[in-house]
Each structure stands twice: as C-alpha cells, then as structure tokens.
Design a protein around this motif. Structure first.
Motif, PDB file in Angstrom:
ATOM      1  N   LYS A 150       0.863  -0.747   0.371  1.00 34.86           N
ATOM      2  CA  LYS A 150       0.058  -0.044   0.396  1.00 34.86           C
ATOM      3  C   LYS A 150       0.739   1.535   0.086  1.00 34.86           C
ATOM      4  CE  LYS A 150      -3.337  -3.064   0.284  1.00 34.86           C
ATOM      5  NZ  LYS A 150      -4.080  -3.555  -0.564  1.00 34.86           N
ATOM      6  N   LEU A 151       1.066   1.661  -1.044  1.00 32.39           N
ATOM      7  CA  LEU A 151       1.880   2.919  -1.028  1.00 32.39           C
ATOM      8  C   LEU A 151       0.615   4.493  -1.103  1.00 32.39           C
ATOM      9  CD1 LEU A 151       3.435   2.104  -4.640  1.00 32.39           C
ATOM     10  CD2 LEU A 151       4.985   2.171  -1.780  1.00 32.39           C
ATOM     11  N   ARG A 152       1.721   6.153  -0.077  1.00 35.06           N
ATOM     12  CA  ARG A 152       0.983   6.679  -0.270  1.00 35.06           C
ATOM     13  C   ARG A 152       1.597   7.567  -1.272  1.00 35.06           C
ATOM     14  NH1 ARG A 152      -2.938  10.691   0.239  1.00 35.06           N
ATOM     15  NH2 ARG A 152      -1.627  11.036  -1.056  1.00 35.06           N
ATOM     16  N   GLN A 153       0.612   8.614  -2.084  1.00 32.21           N
ATOM     17  CA  GLN A 153       2.031   9.351  -3.052  1.00 32.21           C
ATOM     18  C   GLN A 153       1.706  10.782  -2.909  1.00 32.21           C
ATOM     19  OE1 GLN A 153       1.573  11.757  -5.582  1.00 32.21           O
ATOM     20  NE2 GLN A 153       3.001  11.260  -6.443  1.00 32.21           N
ATOM     21  N   VAL A 154       2.883  10.775  -2.374  1.00 36.67           N
ATOM     22  CA  VAL A 154       3.056  12.692  -2.649  1.00 36.67           C
ATOM     23  C   VAL A 154       3.577  13.109  -3.417  1.00 36.67           C
ATOM     24  CG1 VAL A 154       4.518  14.146  -1.092  1.00 36.67           C
ATOM     25  CG2 VAL A 154       3.602  12.065   0.325  1.00 36.67           C
ATOM     26  N   CYS A 155       3.191  14.087  -4.509  1.00 36.65           N
ATOM     27  CA  CYS A 155       3.574  15.167  -4.822  1.00 36.65           C
ATOM     28  C   CYS A 155       4.350  16.518  -4.283  1.00 36.65           C
ATOM     29  CB  CYS A 155       2.179  15.577  -6.173  1.00 36.65           C
ATOM     30  SG  CYS A 155       2.541  17.091  -7.253  1.00 36.65           S
ATOM     31  N   ALA A 156       5.414  16.620  -4.583  1.00 34.78           N
ATOM     32  CA  ALA A 156       6.309  17.678  -4.198  1.00 34.78           C
ATOM     33  C   ALA A 156       7.186  18.575  -5.245  1.00 34.78           C
ATOM     34  CB  ALA A 156       7.083  16.909  -2.767  1.00 34.78           C
ATOM     35  N   GLY A 157       5.820  19.156  -5.916  1.00 36.01           N
ATOM     36  CA  GLY A 157       6.685  19.910  -6.769  1.00 36.01           C
ATOM     37  C   GLY A 157       6.399  19.701  -8.370  1.00 36.01           C
ATOM     38  N   GLY A 158       5.861  17.625  -8.628  1.00 39.17           N
ATOM     39  CA  GLY A 158       5.698  17.820  -9.474  1.00 39.17           C
ATOM     40  C   GLY A 158       4.912  18.163 -11.031  1.00 39.17           C
ATOM     41  N   CYS A 159       4.940  18.338 -11.979  1.00 38.46           N
ATOM     42  CA  CYS A 159       4.006  19.011 -12.642  1.00 38.46           C
ATOM     43  C   CYS A 159       2.516  18.069 -13.255  1.00 38.46           C
ATOM     44  CB  CYS A 159       4.883  19.480 -13.930  1.00 38.46           C
ATOM     45  SG  CYS A 159       4.848  17.625 -15.492  1.00 38.46           S
ATOM     46  N   ALA A 188      -0.440   2.998   4.983  1.00 34.09           N
ATOM     47  CA  ALA A 188       0.702   2.464   3.893  1.00 34.09           C
ATOM     48  C   ALA A 188       1.816   1.993   4.347  1.00 34.09           C
ATOM     49  CB  ALA A 188       0.630   4.617   3.364  1.00 34.09           C
ATOM     50  N   ASP A 189       2.217   1.200   3.857  1.00 37.72           N
ATOM     51  CA  ASP A 189       3.458   0.563   3.591  1.00 37.72           C
ATOM     52  C   ASP A 189       5.103   1.421   3.258  1.00 37.72           C
ATOM     53  OD1 ASP A 189       2.542  -1.630   4.004  1.00 37.72           O
ATOM     54  OD2 ASP A 189       2.018  -2.113   2.334  1.00 37.72           O
ATOM     55  N   GLY A 190       4.737   2.521   3.101  1.00 35.66           N
ATOM     56  CA  GLY A 190       5.255   2.979   1.654  1.00 35.66           C
ATOM     57  C   GLY A 190       4.949   4.695   1.342  1.00 35.66           C
ATOM     58  N   VAL A 191       6.314   5.225   0.763  1.00 32.42           N
ATOM     59  CA  VAL A 191       5.125   6.266  -0.198  1.00 32.42           C
ATOM     60  C   VAL A 191       5.720   6.976  -1.927  1.00 32.42           C
ATOM     61  CG1 VAL A 191       4.905   8.306   2.491  1.00 32.42           C
ATOM     62  CG2 VAL A 191       7.746   7.820   0.929  1.00 32.42           C
ATOM     63  N   LEU A 192       4.955   6.829  -2.520  1.00 33.27           N
ATOM     64  CA  LEU A 192       5.951   7.294  -4.241  1.00 33.27           C
ATOM     65  C   LEU A 192       6.198   8.488  -3.837  1.00 33.27           C
ATOM     66  CD1 LEU A 192       4.910   4.895  -7.152  1.00 33.27           C
ATOM     67  CD2 LEU A 192       5.270   7.579  -6.708  1.00 33.27           C
ATOM     68  N   ILE A 193       7.426   9.234  -4.200  1.00 26.34           N
ATOM     69  CA  ILE A 193       7.520  10.519  -3.954  1.00 26.34           C
ATOM     70  C   ILE A 193       7.448  10.946  -5.808  1.00 26.34           C
ATOM     71  CG2 ILE A 193       8.790  12.181  -3.518  1.00 26.34           C
ATOM     72  CD1 ILE A 193       9.721  10.400  -1.532  1.00 26.34           C
TER      73      ILE A 193
END
Lengths: 258, 510
Positions: free
Chosen positions: A127-136, A167-172
């Motif tokens: 299970k992933l938590r997505q974090v957008c950090a300045g992505g277009c 979540a088990d991790g983050v997808l950045i």
C-alpha cells in the motif's frame, strides 16, 4: 440500465497482459539509451553541451548517461555523432541503487528488487501513499493511470491509499520544493516502519529540469532515504509498473518489448 | 472611454518595441483598466517589472478586447513601496495585485484580501508588502485565514497532502453543519521558481520549464512560449508545423476532457463511465506519443516549428485510432446524460452566474459553462486556428453539469478538427530557422489550453534576452471560481466541484 450493459459489451476487456507478455509501446518511444563508445572519437564535449540537465558526461573514461538526471528529450541523440547514442524502446529502467542508473558501455543491471525481508512483507500486498512535491502532474497522471482498467494495478496487490497511516511506503514525485519539504517529511514519518520510499521521475530522483533551483531540494533523496528509483520525464506507466513489480521481485529478467 | 486609446494595440504573437508601450500616469492606467473591464474586457495579465537601470518598478497590463480581436498594452511607473489597489473596482485583478505585492514588495493600498500567493520572498531585498523581516523565508500556508465565527460554525482544513494522487494545496472550509459558507484556497506548495529561471534566457533548459509548467498542458505552454520566441526572432513556423501543433493541442484537450469526465463520473460513484474514460484518456495520450514518442507531447513543440514530422503511415494510424476512440468516448460519455443518478448530482451543484464569472475573470470551459463566449482560438487566433475555426461551445447554467457538458461538446469539436487536419495534410518542412531575438521588445502570446487562456508575456532587454517572462496559467484566474462555486454547497460536493474545474497547482505556483 440496458444501455449501460450494452456499453459494457462495446467497451470490451482492455487489461494488458504485462508482465506475462511484452508491452506495446509507440514507435518513437524513448527508453533505455544505448551508447556506442567507439563512435565518439573525442567529440563528447560538443554534444554533452546540449544536455539540459548534465546527464551526459564522461565518467571513468567512458561516455555515460545518468538516467536519474535524464529527461529523455533525445537532444543528445541528434547532436552526437551518428549512432553514438540511441534511445532504445526498452522501458525497463528502475533500480534500487542510484549508481546503477548511470549507463555506460554495458547494459545496466536491473537491480530494483528490495531486500528479502521487504519482499516477504510487501510482496503480496503493498500500500503506497503518493506525495506530489512539486511534480508537474505528468508523473502523477501516469501513476494514476495504473489504477485504470488498462494496467489494473490492484491485481498485483499494489494499491494507492489515502492515509500514510494505512501505507507501507511513500511514492514521491516532483523535485521536492522547499514549500513541500516539511509536508513530505511529516507524511514519511506518519508511515509505520518498515517502510519503502519510491522516487518516480527525473524530478524526484535528481530535481529534473529544476535541479539546483534554490526553490527545490534536488529530489526526494535530500529529505528521505530512497529505496527504488524509477527514471523518466515522466516515466511511461509501463516503466512505473515494471519498477514496482521489480521491487517486489515479481519481475526479474529483462523482457524484450514488442 | 478615451483613456484606452492611449494604450498600444498589439496582436497575439506579434512583437512590438518596448518604447512603443506607453507609460501612463497611475490614475489613467487604473481608470482605463476599470472602464474596459466594465465593458466586458478581460485582464489577460498584470505584472511588475524592475526597469533595467532605473528607479522604481513598472506595472504592465495586457487587456484582451475580444470583440475587436485586439490586445492592448500599457505600463505605469510605481515610485515608493505602494500603489492604490484596483481590486475594489475591478475584482478580477485581485490575484495579480497579490502577486505583485509578494514578488516586488509593492503594497496595493486598499486591497481587500491581501495575502501571500506562493509564500516567497520579494525580489527587492528589504521591501516586503507585509513588513516581514528576518532571514527566514515566509512559511508556506501561514497567513490570516478568513474565519466565520458563531455557534455551530466549524472549520475543516485539508491539505497540502490530499487523499488522492494529486498536487498539493491547502483548503479551508468554514462550515455550518454540512453547508459551506466559505472556502479559502491557499497555494504555493508547488513553487519551483520558473519565472526567475527563465529570466536572462532562453537557454537549453527553457523549453523544459515550459513543458513541465503544468504537465497536462505541455503542448499548450510550449506552444505559447515558442510563439513568443518566434515573434521576437522574426521567424515563422512553417504551415505543416502549425498543423501538427494544432493537432497536438486538440489531442491534449481530448485527453484531459475525457479523463475529467471519467473522474466526474467516479466522484458521483458512476463506475461505467469512470472506468471507460480512464482508459480512453490514455488512448488519446498514446496518439500524441505516435507524433513524438511521449504521451504528454514532450519533445514535440520547439521554437521554429516541431521536432518530429509525422509519416503517411502515422497519419493513417492516427485517423484509424481517432475514429474508434471517438466512438468509444461517445458511448461512454452519453451514459452520463442518460443516468438520472448522475444528473441529479451534476445539476444545480457548484453554480456560478455569468455575472460572477465576468467579475472574477474566469476563463476556459468554466467561463463558457456560464455563457461567456471567450475562446482564444476564436478571438485571437494564431497558427492553424487562423484557417480552421473551431466553433465555441457555451452553456447557460454554470453548474457542474454545464462544466461537464461543455467538455463533451468540446471533445466533439476537437475530434472534428483533428480529423479535418489529418485528412488535408499540408506538405513542406516542419521547422524554420530561429534567429536571435530582437532587443527591447515585448510580445504577448495567447493560447487556448484545455483549461482556458494561457498568456505568456516576454520582455527582452538590450541584449535580446528575456528581461522578464510572465506566465499566466488559466488556473491563476479560475481558482477563485472554485472557491465561489463552493458557497452554500454541501462540503461533500467539494470533490465533484473541484474536479469540474480540475485546476493546475503547479501552473498557479510556477
């Protein structure tokens, strides 16, 4: 009601067979670059200058491309001597190791698999938590697309979840802007251990076109420890899917694309 | 109405000398803007610039006179650290003035809603519109939020990290039970410093900034930029390149509109259209990839034309895919309008009046859904749109339904346009030679991106390089529209209203 059933028939079954069958990619797709060292003949300086992000450079006596920096724009293919650099249609680019993203004379090893303990823990359910950090929003869009019927990410036990606590991790994605640094750190901290971090796209790996901007952190690695790198600008959904499956040890060797 | 006659008239994508842009006194500048806006004109851009080697700061304004197909430009000099705000008379400049305050430390006196935009330091050290001192950069999201007080009023704060795979932003709802009194949107999390980095250019990274300004608008922003560079360097992109740019722009619109209709269906729990459109959006992206290898059109549009020509087989393949994909989209989307459970959620939700739309200066499908007939492709056509007109689709009700339905109408028009362009191939080269840019010039470049009007304004210095490059993404105008649409709605309708606009965070934050 009847029209909904008819529409279902018309729209057909659309899920691709990857990884059991090779993916179908566009003719002009730019994947893994192949470098022919013998064709440079001392002209690297001229063609290295066209790279907008300094991905093309001489390292250890050979011409190399850093896939972590590369925007896959193909400028070097045009500027360098004929045949010296060729972007193949191979979409398999992910790696666990930042160093093995540097492509030189030999084909890079695909070393995306997580350690055995992580594979055992997450191999059947990630299970992933997505974090957008300045992505277009291009990397984000191509992560989102994995949830469509075409890729059907759920069949591999991988799911994007709403809360870092689940979540088990983050997808950045994104170069990690200074304005998102704290939020990313907090999200990461909220994920229970053990956790994985996946950096998707040139921005998240090295800052992408925004490398060395005072407003960004040059990628996720400056803020949290990264376990898997998935290059591209943006990576093709197949590249992302392949990277995730490879991390879990579900795909190992290099498949040839159709 | 005579003040406006002092302004220089320019055409979309045609450069003028900077000395021809008149300097007006502050009062004339303001009066002419508010009079023009009262007559239905839009403010396409209003931005600051520090004149090279001179004291003070200049404010430039670009007004878009739709009916005349004319743009007008003027500037005024601000001496000191403040200027009288125009926002009370002319609300659509509210965010432009906040941006000027933040970037230049110039305070618009009398601005009713003066808050930071991106939480960045002013480029004039020691000048801060809020009098903030100290070495630390302003903290993102820290500001005075609008607050409703009273019994049973509560506040809901969301973000910057949201539940889905979307960009970051902070939302604060003032609620009474389920009812939203007010929504305040605070952005800036995506700020990457694009305008600053483009200044002094162009260089080899500039086109990549444009292509990643807002990833889903790669073609829109890249074309607006190339159009500006071509105007400044006196280069005309060949006809075949213009055709390919037109096709790519409409493919971008098709992909995003289709994806949004699917997402809207998902937000009301109508899964058939949600799943089909998710796939069909990708089919349009894959058509763009036939042109240039990248689903978002990266590497296609370049100054001088396009970098990839399309083969005869490519054209045949595109036509074949267009036919089948358009048929599937029609099949998937028409389910929406026939399903009462969908329509009851779409209709009368998140309604905006034409009056509000004009007041806050909405653009794109959101404006056309309110009945505003504003479309750059029709009003200020450049490239292929000078020869192949796309009928403008407008609605009446300004609710979620209308914003969705406009998308559907535009999908059909864009499909027709692409088919027509593919069937009448224009021969010749796809790239012209780009010469150095003219010094001391100004160009306004407008494009109708899928979200609405994109505006780029480039000023070159004595060295023929960018002295200032102003980017206005359509989202910059429209975020306020979302806030207004939420008033007196149920908070549970927020995702639906949000998706009906689907605005760009990074396009706003730059």
């Amino acid at each position: 009601m009847f029209s909904i059933i008819l529409a279902r028939l018309k729209q057909r079954h659309r899920t691709i067979k990857y990884p059991r069958q090779p993916p179908v990619l566009p003719e002009r797709f730019r994947g893994l670059p192949v470098i022919d060292q013998s064709r440079f003949g001392g002209t690297l300086a001229a063609c290295a200058g066209v790279c907008p992000v300094g991905a093309l450079a001489e390292r250890g006596g050979e011409v190399t491309i850093d896939l972590g920096r590369c925007l896959f724009c193909g400028e070097c293919e045009k500027a360098c001597p004929a045949g010296a650099i060729r972007f193949s249609r191979d979409p398999q680019l992910a790696s666990r190791d930042r160093q093995s993203l540097i492509v030189g004379a030999k084909e890079p090893e695909l070393k995306a698999a997580l350690d055995e303990r992580s594979r055992k823990l997450f191999g059947r359910s990630l299970k992933l938590r997505q974090v957008c950090a300045g992505g277009c929003n291009a990397c984000e869009a191509d992560c989102n697309v994995l949830n469509t019927v075409v890729f059907d990410l759920g069949r591999f036990g991988i799911q994007f979840v709403a809360s870092p606590r689940h979540a088990d991790g983050v997808l950045i994605t994104g170069p990690v802007t200074k304005n998102m640094e704290l939020a990313l750190r907090k999200t990461y901290d909220a994920v229970p251990e053990p956790r994985v971090v996946i950096a998707v796209g040139a921005c998240a790996i090295n800052g992408g076109p925004y490398v060395d901007h005072a407003e960004t952190c040059n990628g996720a690695g400056a803020v949290v420890p990264v376990d898997v790198y998935i290059p591209g600008c943006p990576p093709h959904p197949i590249t992302i899917l392949d990277g995730l499956l490879r991390a879990l040890g579900k795909v190992e060797d290099r498949a040839k694309s159709a | 109405m005579t003040a406006i006659l002092k302004w220089t008239s320019v055409r979309n994508g045609v450069a003028v000398a900077r000395r021809d842009v008149p300097e007006l006194d502050g009062a004339t500048f303001r009066v002419s803007i508010s009079e023009a806006v009262e007559d239905g004109t839009r403010v396409a851009a209003l931005f600051g610039h520090i004149p090279e080697g001179e004291a003070g700061a200049d404010l430039y304004a670009v007004l878009a006179f739709r009916e005349q197909g004319q743009l007008r430009v003027a500037r005024t000099r601000v001496v000191g650290d403040s200027f009288p705000s125009l926002t009370p008379e002319c609300p659509q400049v509210h965010l432009f003035e906040r941006e000027i305050a933040e970037q230049f430390g110039l305070r618009p006196e009398g601005h009713p809603w003066l808050k930071p935009v991106r939480f960045v330091k002013s480029i004039r050290p020691g000048h801060d519109a809020w009098g903030r001192t100290g070495p630390d950069a302003p903290l993102v999201g820290v500001m005075d939020y609008y607050r409703v007080e009273g019994d049973e009023v509560h506040e809901v704060a969301v973000g910057p990290v949201h539940a889905g795979i979307i960009e970051p932003g902070h939302f604060r709802f003032q609620c009474h039970g389920e009812q939203v009194f007010h929504l305040e949107i605070s952005l800036g999390y995506q700020h990457r410093g694009v305008e600053r980095a483009v200044t002094g250019g162009p260089d080899k990274r500039t086109i990549h900034y444009m292509e990643t300004l807002s990833g889903d608008t790669t073609i829109g922003h890249a074309t607006a930029y190339c159009q500006a560079v071509e105007a400044l360097s006196g280069c005309a992109a060949p006809a075949r390149a213009q055709v390919l740019r037109g096709i790519a722009l409409e493919l971008e619109r098709l992909a995003n509109h289709t994806g949004d209709l699917g997402a809207l269906a998902g937000d009301v729990g109508f899964l058939p259209t949600a799943s089909y459109c998710g796939r069909l959006r990708g089919d349009f992206l894959n058509m763009t990839a036939i042109l240039c290898g990248n689903r978002f059109g990266r590497g296609l549009v370049r100054p001088g034309g396009v970098d990839c020509d399309v083969t005869a087989e490519g054209v045949a393949e595109l036509l074949k895919r267009l036919e089948s994909t358009m048929a599937d989209v029609a099949n998937a989307v028409n389910l929406l309008w026939d399903s009462p459970s969908v329509m009851s959620r779409f209709e009368e939700t998140g309604k905006l009046s034409l009056e509000t739309c004009r007041e806050i200066g909405l653009v794109g499908p959101a404006a056309r859904a309110c009945g505003a007939e504003f479309d750059v492709r029709q009003d200020f056509p450049t490239g292929m749109f000078r020869f192949a007109q796309i009928p403008v689709s407008t609605g009446v009700s300004g609710d979620v339904f209308e914003r969705a339905y406009i998308r559907w109408l535009e999908i059909q028009r864009s499909g027709d346009f692409i088919r027509e362009q593919l069937q009448m191939p224009v021969g010749g080269p796809v790239k012209g030679e780009v010469k150095p840019m003219a010094p001391d010039s100004l160009v306004v470049s407008l494009m109708e991106g899928w979200r609405g009007a994109i505006c780029h304004v480039a000023l070159t210095g004595r060295d023929g390089r960018f002295a200032r490059y102003k980017i206005v993404d359509p989202s910059f105008h429209n975020w306020m529209g979302l806030a207004m649409a939420l008033r007196n709605q149920q908070i549970s309708d927020f995702p639906l209203c949000n998706k009906s606009f689907n605005l760009s965070y990074c396009g706003h934050d730059l």
